[in-house]
Design a protein around this motif. Structure first.
Motif, PDB file in Angstrom:
ATOM      1  N   ASP A  51      17.090 -77.479   3.750  1.00  0.00           N
ATOM      2  CA  ASP A  51      16.323 -78.634   4.732  1.00  0.00           C
ATOM      3  C   ASP A  51      15.075 -78.057   5.402  1.00  0.00           C
ATOM      4  O   ASP A  51      15.097 -77.286   6.149  1.00  0.00           O
ATOM      5  CB  ASP A  51      17.280 -78.931   5.565  1.00  0.00           C
ATOM      6  CG  ASP A  51      18.274 -79.799   4.987  1.00  0.00           C
ATOM      7  OD1 ASP A  51      18.113 -80.404   3.793  1.00  0.00           O
ATOM      8  OD2 ASP A  51      19.094 -80.473   5.914  1.00  0.00           O
ATOM      9  N   TRP A 101      24.841 -81.826   5.755  1.00  0.00           N
ATOM     10  CA  TRP A 101      24.015 -80.663   5.279  1.00  0.00           C
ATOM     11  C   TRP A 101      24.871 -79.521   4.490  1.00  0.00           C
ATOM     12  O   TRP A 101      24.423 -79.203   3.444  1.00  0.00           O
ATOM     13  CB  TRP A 101      23.361 -80.085   6.482  1.00  0.00           C
ATOM     14  CG  TRP A 101      22.805 -78.727   6.285  1.00  0.00           C
ATOM     15  CD1 TRP A 101      21.577 -78.619   5.619  1.00  0.00           C
ATOM     16  CD2 TRP A 101      23.312 -77.513   6.728  1.00  0.00           C
ATOM     17  NE1 TRP A 101      21.292 -77.279   5.656  1.00  0.00           N
ATOM     18  CE2 TRP A 101      22.112 -76.560   6.330  1.00  0.00           C
ATOM     19  CE3 TRP A 101      24.511 -77.113   7.459  1.00  0.00           C
ATOM     20  CZ2 TRP A 101      22.396 -75.270   6.540  1.00  0.00           C
ATOM     21  CZ3 TRP A 101      24.534 -75.668   7.607  1.00  0.00           C
ATOM     22  CH2 TRP A 101      23.636 -74.829   7.169  1.00  0.00           C
ATOM     23  N   GLU A 158      27.576 -80.033   2.958  1.00  0.00           N
ATOM     24  CA  GLU A 158      27.818 -80.653   1.390  1.00  0.00           C
ATOM     25  C   GLU A 158      26.647 -80.448   0.417  1.00  0.00           C
ATOM     26  O   GLU A 158      26.847 -80.003  -0.567  1.00  0.00           O
ATOM     27  CB  GLU A 158      28.232 -82.196   1.606  1.00  0.00           C
ATOM     28  CG  GLU A 158      29.703 -82.315   2.161  1.00  0.00           C
ATOM     29  CD  GLU A 158      30.027 -83.643   2.652  1.00  0.00           C
ATOM     30  OE1 GLU A 158      29.402 -84.537   2.098  1.00  0.00           O
ATOM     31  OE2 GLU A 158      30.887 -83.682   3.194  1.00  0.00           O
ATOM     32  N   ARG A 159      25.516 -80.806   1.096  1.00  0.00           N
ATOM     33  CA  ARG A 159      24.263 -80.491   0.329  1.00  0.00           C
ATOM     34  C   ARG A 159      23.993 -79.094  -0.233  1.00  0.00           C
ATOM     35  O   ARG A 159      23.529 -78.753  -1.308  1.00  0.00           O
ATOM     36  CB  ARG A 159      22.892 -81.235   0.823  1.00  0.00           C
ATOM     37  CG  ARG A 159      23.029 -82.827   1.116  1.00  0.00           C
ATOM     38  CD  ARG A 159      21.665 -83.177   1.790  1.00  0.00           C
ATOM     39  NE  ARG A 159      21.027 -82.517   2.661  1.00  0.00           N
ATOM     40  CZ  ARG A 159      21.474 -82.692   3.980  1.00  0.00           C
ATOM     41  NH1 ARG A 159      22.279 -84.002   4.298  1.00  0.00           N
ATOM     42  NH2 ARG A 159      20.865 -82.117   4.919  1.00  0.00           N
ATOM     43  N   GLU A 160      24.155 -78.167   0.747  1.00  0.00           N
ATOM     44  CA  GLU A 160      23.862 -76.847   0.599  1.00  0.00           C
ATOM     45  C   GLU A 160      25.019 -76.420  -0.585  1.00  0.00           C
ATOM     46  O   GLU A 160      24.663 -75.614  -1.345  1.00  0.00           O
ATOM     47  CB  GLU A 160      23.990 -75.958   2.209  1.00  0.00           C
ATOM     48  CG  GLU A 160      22.855 -76.295   2.617  1.00  0.00           C
ATOM     49  CD  GLU A 160      21.625 -75.644   2.308  1.00  0.00           C
ATOM     50  OE1 GLU A 160      21.568 -74.469   1.678  1.00  0.00           O
ATOM     51  OE2 GLU A 160      20.588 -76.322   2.393  1.00  0.00           O
TER      52      GLU A 160
END
Length: 185
Positions: free
Chosen positions: A99, A160, A162-164
């Motif tokens: 991010d 965040w 989860e995205r990572e």
């Protein structure tokens, strides 16, 4: 702007950010020094880390920091003759994991200002140090910031993580579970 011999990390951070802003550069306090800003009773640092939003010309940074007594040292950091703090400028962009950070908090003290990670971003940054490298001190600091600040957005941190994890399967999911379990959520 003058720094006394008793200046602390926060004083140095405000002074450095202010003189850089006056020179036309936006520098954002990040890393452990941003954590020390929010929970000084739980974490201390002698490194004052800033990422300059747009790559600053070195001579502009050198001149601005010289006005508060900091000079470029051989290892590439800025040192002060009387203060123990080292100013460091990690290479950007300003990011936590994948991010990019495009917004931060700006606090003011009289005519001084400080651009600093938000409390949520400090938690993400410190948690990432635990998550990726097993840094237990960073985990403790992340938890201390969550407990000390009511403005940490845990839902944003969950999203965040989860995205990572979706982007990098090497992350240890059990560390995420441990972090949120430590918060009781």
């Amino acid at each position: 702007m003058t720094l006394g011999d008793d200046a602390g990390l926060v004083d140095v951070a405000f002074a450095a950010c202010t003189v850089l802003a006056r020179a036309g550069e936006t520098a954002v306090l990040c890393g452990g020094s941003a954590a020390a800003y929010y929970v000084p009773d739980r974490y201390q640092s002698l490194d004052v880390d800033f990422v300059v939003e747009v790559g600053a010309a070195p001579h502009i940074v050198d001149r601005a920091l010289a006005t508060i007594g900091f000079a470029l040292a051989a290892e590439g950091h800025y040192r002060h003759d009387r203060l123990p703090y080292v100013l460091a400028f990690p290479i950007g962009p300003l990011a936590i994991g994948r991010d990019l950070i495009t917004a931060w908090r700006t606090d003011r003290r009289a005519d001084a200002l400080l651009h600093v990670y938000t409390p949520t971003d400090v938690v993400r940054d410190r948690f990432l140090h635990f998550w990726a490298w097993g840094d237990r001190t960073a985990l403790e600091v992340a938890l201390a910031v969550v407990r000390a600040r009511r403005d940490v957005d845990l839902a944003a941190i969950r999203a965040w993580t989860e995205r990572e994890m979706a982007a990098d399967a090497s992350y240890d999911a059990s560390r995420v579970a441990r972090f949120f379990a430590s918060l009781g959520g």
